[in-house]
Design a protein around this motif. Structure first.
Motif, PDB file in Angstrom:
ATOM      1  N   UNK A 147      -0.422  44.444 -10.558  1.00  0.00           N
ATOM      2  CA  UNK A 147      -0.698  43.029 -10.270  1.00  0.00           C
ATOM      3  C   UNK A 147      -1.370  42.349 -11.464  1.00  0.00           C
ATOM      4  N   UNK A 148      -2.304  43.040 -12.110  1.00  0.00           N
ATOM      5  CA  UNK A 148      -2.984  42.469 -13.277  1.00  0.00           C
ATOM      6  C   UNK A 148      -1.997  42.256 -14.426  1.00  0.00           C
ATOM      7  N   UNK A 149      -1.070  43.172 -14.601  1.00  0.00           N
ATOM      8  CA  UNK A 149      -0.052  43.004 -15.645  1.00  0.00           C
ATOM      9  C   UNK A 149       0.861  41.823 -15.327  1.00  0.00           C
ATOM     10  N   UNK A 150       1.247  41.676 -14.051  1.00  0.00           N
ATOM     11  CA  UNK A 150       2.068  40.520 -13.650  1.00  0.00           C
ATOM     12  C   UNK A 150       1.326  39.217 -13.915  1.00  0.00           C
ATOM     13  N   UNK A 151       0.033  39.220 -13.625  1.00  0.00           N
ATOM     14  CA  UNK A 151      -0.769  38.015 -13.840  1.00  0.00           C
ATOM     15  C   UNK A 151      -0.848  37.682 -15.332  1.00  0.00           C
ATOM     16  N   UNK A 152      -0.985  38.703 -16.172  1.00  0.00           N
ATOM     17  CA  UNK A 152      -0.963  38.471 -17.630  1.00  0.00           C
ATOM     18  C   UNK A 152       0.379  37.890 -18.058  1.00  0.00           C
ATOM     19  N   UNK A 153       1.461  38.442 -17.542  1.00  0.00           N
ATOM     20  CA  UNK A 153       2.799  37.962 -17.905  1.00  0.00           C
ATOM     21  C   UNK A 153       3.075  36.568 -17.358  1.00  0.00           C
TER      22      UNK A 153
END
Length: 191
Positions: free
Chosen positions: A44-50
């Protein structure tokens, strides 16, 4: 820059780090694909960064046959449509009033699973017939590297360093990312 998210990722790593044969967490045991799938908050944190910083910030498509856009606008063949994923990731009409906040929780359901977000909304990997075929492998690589780095090191952005995008075909940081890297204490990441 988001201690709460870092804490949640570290707690998730504690819970799911692969165990050695004697069932104790082994710092030298890498995650396998199934283990990486358990890292919901990290995903989820990676999706938010992207969402906020898509690698390909602008994409375009040429209309092949007459069509009508969701807005009701009619488009003719040869029309060039440009999608600005960087701006789309910050639009209240798409992501809500908290669109400018880094909030990994938006990607997680009430039951703790990853929330499905349609590709036309989360445009980091394109969508439709042109969706990135390597999307799943990209997440495997990102999660593997992020888990290893965050488990072993603490990163702090150098005070006063301004982070801003440098526009090119691929989104870069204008002045790089200046950070202090500190070895993380084992007690912070072990069960």
């Amino acid at each position: 820059m988001h201690p709460h998210a870092e804490h949640e990722i570290l707690e998730e790593l504690k819970r799911h780090w692969p165990a050695a044969a004697d069932k104790t967490p082994n710092p030298n045991t890498p995650f396998d694909r199934d283990g990486l799938g358990k890292l919901v908050y990290l995903h989820a944190a990676l999706c938010e960064c992207l969402r906020l910083y898509p690698p390909i910030h602008t994409q375009s498509r040429e209309v092949a046959k007459p069509d009508v856009l969701p807005s009701g606008e009619k488009v003719r063949p040869g029309t060039l449509l440009v999608f600005h994923a960087y701006s789309m990731g910050r639009m209240e009409g798409i992501w809500g009033k908290d669109c400018m906040e880094f909030k990994p929780e938006r990607w997680i359901t009430e039951s703790g699973d990853l929330r499905h977000v349609p590709a036309h909304k989360f445009f980091a990997f394109s969508c439709g017939s042109r969706i990135c075929q390597g999307k799943d492998m990209a997440f495997v690589h990102m999660k593997t590297v992020a888990a290893a780095m965050l488990r072993n090191f603490r990163f702090e952005v150098v005070e006063g360093h301004v982070v801003e995008p440098k526009l090119s075909i691929i989104l870069h940081m204008k002045n790089g990312l200046m950070v202090k890297v500190c070895k993380r204490e084992r007690s912070a990441v072990t069960v």
